[in-house]
Design an enzyme around this catalytic site. Structure first.
Site, PDB file in Angstrom:
ATOM      1  N   HIS A  96       0.720  -1.191   0.280  1.00 34.43           N
ATOM      2  CA  HIS A  96       0.082   0.792  -0.266  1.00 34.43           C
ATOM      3  C   HIS A  96       1.266   1.363  -0.143  1.00 34.43           C
ATOM      4  O   HIS A  96       0.893   2.088  -0.943  1.00 34.43           O
ATOM      5  CB  HIS A  96      -0.792  -0.234   1.602  1.00 34.43           C
ATOM      6  CG  HIS A  96      -2.150   1.275   1.793  1.00 34.43           C
ATOM      7  ND1 HIS A  96      -2.768   0.754   0.609  1.00 34.43           N
ATOM      8  CD2 HIS A  96      -1.891   2.055   2.050  1.00 34.43           C
ATOM      9  CE1 HIS A  96      -3.801   2.117   0.840  1.00 34.43           C
ATOM     10  NE2 HIS A  96      -2.978   3.264   1.649  1.00 34.43           N
ATOM     11  N   GLU A  97       2.025   1.503   1.207  1.00 37.53           N
ATOM     12  CA  GLU A  97       2.473   2.334   1.029  1.00 37.53           C
ATOM     13  C   GLU A  97       3.662   2.813  -0.065  1.00 37.53           C
ATOM     14  O   GLU A  97       3.881   3.714  -0.738  1.00 37.53           O
ATOM     15  CB  GLU A  97       3.215   2.594   1.893  1.00 37.53           C
ATOM     16  CG  GLU A  97       2.653   2.461   3.477  1.00 37.53           C
ATOM     17  CD  GLU A  97       1.628   3.862   3.699  1.00 37.53           C
ATOM     18  OE1 GLU A  97       1.932   4.408   3.330  1.00 37.53           O
ATOM     19  OE2 GLU A  97      -0.001   3.257   4.005  1.00 37.53           O
TER      20      GLU A  97
END
Lengths: 504, 504
Positions: free
Chosen positions: A267-268
């Site tokens: 996600h990051e």
């Protein structure tokens, strides 16, 4: 103009680069605070960030900058990058300058206090303790929004515009309407299917240093450039981009389940790929950053969910997992994949799966609108929250810590932020569908660990434009259609059918 | 004055806190650059630091701040903290404002270029490549110093004052004269003694993670507070203090010899103890920082050399060393201690032992004065350098990389900085002698790992005063005598006698 005189565009961009750098400096200090700052540095760091914010604000609302923006806007060719820079600068500065200094200071204090009180209240699951602080934040936020709003009867839209420039409640409401009905039906179908995904094959013992090696390999595999970025430990995962050449992501892990760490990193890293792909030539200008929070979220969720939860991705990633965790060599895609795509009503937004996530957001969007429409009072929030969860997800929080107190956002005055998460989900699905239309079979590329074609497509359609165009324009250009919930719902339905055997 | 009007002192301190915070922000960014910043972040970081420096300079030389300083100076009680704050602010701001903007910009560029060219020239051992850049830095630095100097015929003193406020060449020259003669005689006696210290028992294999554990224990042992500080890896060891609650030190190591890493850490931890002991109530004021570079260096060298190279320290530290490196259990104090106090003429300042270090500095001080007195031209520097080494240390550099090109300082325009290292040596010896006079037997305390009495003494006599008093005043108050070379030379003579059996 004499040859040495500064032209309007140069003057505007020079003045803007200073406020941009003050903001970037604060971002570096914020990253440091979350990763490496020793505990006793907290008080000095808060003062330092306060000074930088005040200096930045002072320059932002200065007549010097506002005059420079207007002069540049006059000089700009229509549809040029300069015109977009002046447009964004004017939007940001006009809103900031419209809030009286007295109110801005009160709001900053109320937000800071709100966050501190919220932490205590959440720990004690005691909404009553939080209520006065929240009321103050809400009233001041609404007052500021009324100053910022072009249409004073609709202050909430001025807040939406902070996070998702150009977006209105009128646009969002039908999108959410559609999503709410369809997703609630899917959840009911899943619950009614009687199928329960077996999570046991995934559980085990995953030493952190091996998880880190696996997560780094995954982030590097999808294209995150570690010469232009870092991965560090933090209490909460986040991404900070100081420049396309310097993007920091953070992670945390669970020893008994690698999925928490991995999907956090994917996600990051998705956020990070966007930051690493932002236009270098427009750095330190008003269009050098992401177009919106929703579009940013679309990039993180595209890599986390569309790519990272696909079978094709795991044909590449599973051998890497086995390499780090040899005792999991028996874990195959057929056991793993359903656990990555299970749907299960739950109370906590940040732990929610993709099948229920937007329902959490829909509840918050409804409550925010009701607050701003004076249809709901702050002290009615906990009850309204719990009723909404019962209605949409079929479960009711046992206390306010797992209910209305779970999110930081409102304590910090970030009303209007939640909808961007769901916008991100819709955007990512529509972009991903368009990419597959343009690029053909991505699955066999993924299985070979080739993610560059998808990344290049996103770089071209999304990243390189920065904030020159609105997020919804970028999505419409890339997909050929206005933003809708269609692709998101279609993808959800296909996944639910594959995992639960139910057609919805 | 109305009750809500800002009084002169408040206004001055408020404006100063802003420039102080801009400086602190730049220090955090500098620390990050040396420790964790990814390589591709370099260009954006340089621009960011440039912006912060320009904004800070703009505010520093503003009429607003200068007026506030004068008003506060008028309002201050003599000998009050406020009077000292106004004195320091006036000293700093007057000097900054005296340099024309055009010159300041040219100098910043020349320094940046000088450092880049110096790196190449050192790599190639080619002074000719460096000469034009150095000439430009020198000429511009001298021009700036002439603007800053109260006495235009002595610009070098204006530079000394940047690093060692209030110090003049006239004060330093006799101190150096005495040191040079005595230390050169000691070196000759050592060389003539025929004694060679056996370094072999110390060499071995010291894995970095075990060295780190040992170094952390040593730093913690002498009192460095890891709740208010950090120890990280960097190419060059340094210490950055952002606040007494947030002090960062860095280290590097050699796998085959633990001493390089350990004494680097003790040195930086000594700097760090000073930073952690600075007055909290004067942070972000002109007297919240160290009194001078020399006094700062006295703290690092006191802990590194007076404490860390003492037999008493090793009665405590040797068991910790054995714990981390069990294959060194045979290494005793009688073998170790002489290796920590050996004297050996060498060419590179940063690797020099305590017995020869000040001779390296004396050479640089002589050359700087000759340059500023027009008694030496830049292109004569390499020859003059080599001659001086031959005369004072009996060895001659084979090339300019191990000669005049070894230090960064001049390339960055830091003329007048070198003398602070030797001032630090003299100060630390005089302070340490006074502490032993006041505290009695420190050796048995050290042997038990008790360093708090010494640290508390330094906190009281040095740290807590920040820059309220001049460094030499603090030393004189603490010791009851004006600063001299006496204690330093006496300590050197005692060590040389113990190691080499020669009386000097």
């Amino acid at each position: 103009l004499s040859p040495t005189a500064e032209r309007p565009a140069e003057r505007f961009l020079r003045l803007w680069s200073e406020v941009a750098d003050l903001g970037k400096a604060a971002e570096v200090l914020g990253w440091d605070q979350e990763t490496y700052m020793p505990p006793k540095g907290q008080a000095a760091r808060a003062r330092l960030l306060g000074t930088l914010a005040a200096l930045r604000h002072e320059r932002m609302v200065s007549a010097k900058l506002r005059d420079a923006i207007e002069a540049a806007a006059q000089a700009a060719e229509p549809a040029s990058a300069l015109a977009a820079q002046a447009r964004e600068a004017r939007r940001i500065v006009t809103k900031l300058a419209s809030v009286p200094t007295r109110l801005a200071r009160e709001l900053a204090e109320a937000r800071s206090n709100g966050q501190a009180v919220w932490q205590e209240a959440r720990r004690e699951a005691d909404f009553a303790r939080f209520r006065p602080a929240l009321e103050r934040v809400f009233e001041l936020t609404r007052e500021a929004a009324q100053h910022m709003a072009l249409d004073a009867s609709n202050p909430y839209d001025a807040l939406l515009d902070d996070y998702e420039p150009g977006t209105t409640t009128a646009e969002l409401a039908p999108l959410f309407e559609r999503l709410r009905a369809s997703l609630a039906a899917m959840v009911q179908a899943v619950v009614g299917s009687g199928v329960v995904v077996d999570e046991r094959p995934v559980r085990g013992h995953y030493p952190p240093e091996r998880q880190l090696a696996f997560c780094r390999a995954a982030a590097e595999g999808i294209g995150f450039d570690f010469e232009a970025g870092r991965l560090d430990r933090a209490v909460h995962p986040f991404c900070s981009g100081f420049d396309p050449g310097d993007v920091r992501i953070t992670w945390r892990w669970m020893e008994e389940d690698f999925r928490s760490g991995l999907f956090g990193v994917l996600h990051e890293a998705g956020h990070g790929l966007y930051e690493q792909g932002l236009p270098r030539e427009w750095q330190r200008t008003p269009i050098g950053d992401a177009a919106s929070m929703g579009l940013h979220e679309s990039q993180s969720r595209l890599w986390e969910n569309q790519v990272g939860r696909s079978r094709a991705f795991w044909r590449w990633a599973l051998p890497l997992l086995h390499e780090q965790f040899p005792d999991k060599r028996a874990l195959g895609i057929d056991e793993l994949w359903p656990t990555l795509n299970a749907v299960q009503p739950s109370l906590i937004r940040v732990e929610a799966d993709e099948g229920t996530y937007d329902l959490h957001i829909a509840i918050r969007f409804d409550l925010e609108r009701a607050l701003f429409a004076d249809e709901l009072a702050i002290d009615e929030l906990p009850g309204a929250w719990n009723d909404a969860y019962e209605e949409l997800l079929g479960i009711r929080p046992a206390n306010d810590a797992e209910g209305v107190l779970q999110d930081l956002h409102w304590s910090a005055g970030a009303f209007g932020y939640f909808p961007t998460y769901t916008l991100g989900n819709m955007m990512k699905a529509q972009l991903y569908t368009a990419a597959r239309r343009d690029l053909g079979d991505l699955d066999s590329a993924f299985a070979r660990g080739e993610f560059a074609p998808l990344l290049e497509w996103l770089r071209d359609r999304v990243h390189r434009h920065g904030a020159r165009f609105r997020a919804k324009e970028l999505v419409e250009r890339a997909s050929g259609r206005p933003l809708s919930a269609d692709d998101h719902l279609a993808a959800r339905a296909a996944t639910v059918e594959a995992v639960y055997g139910v057609t919805v």
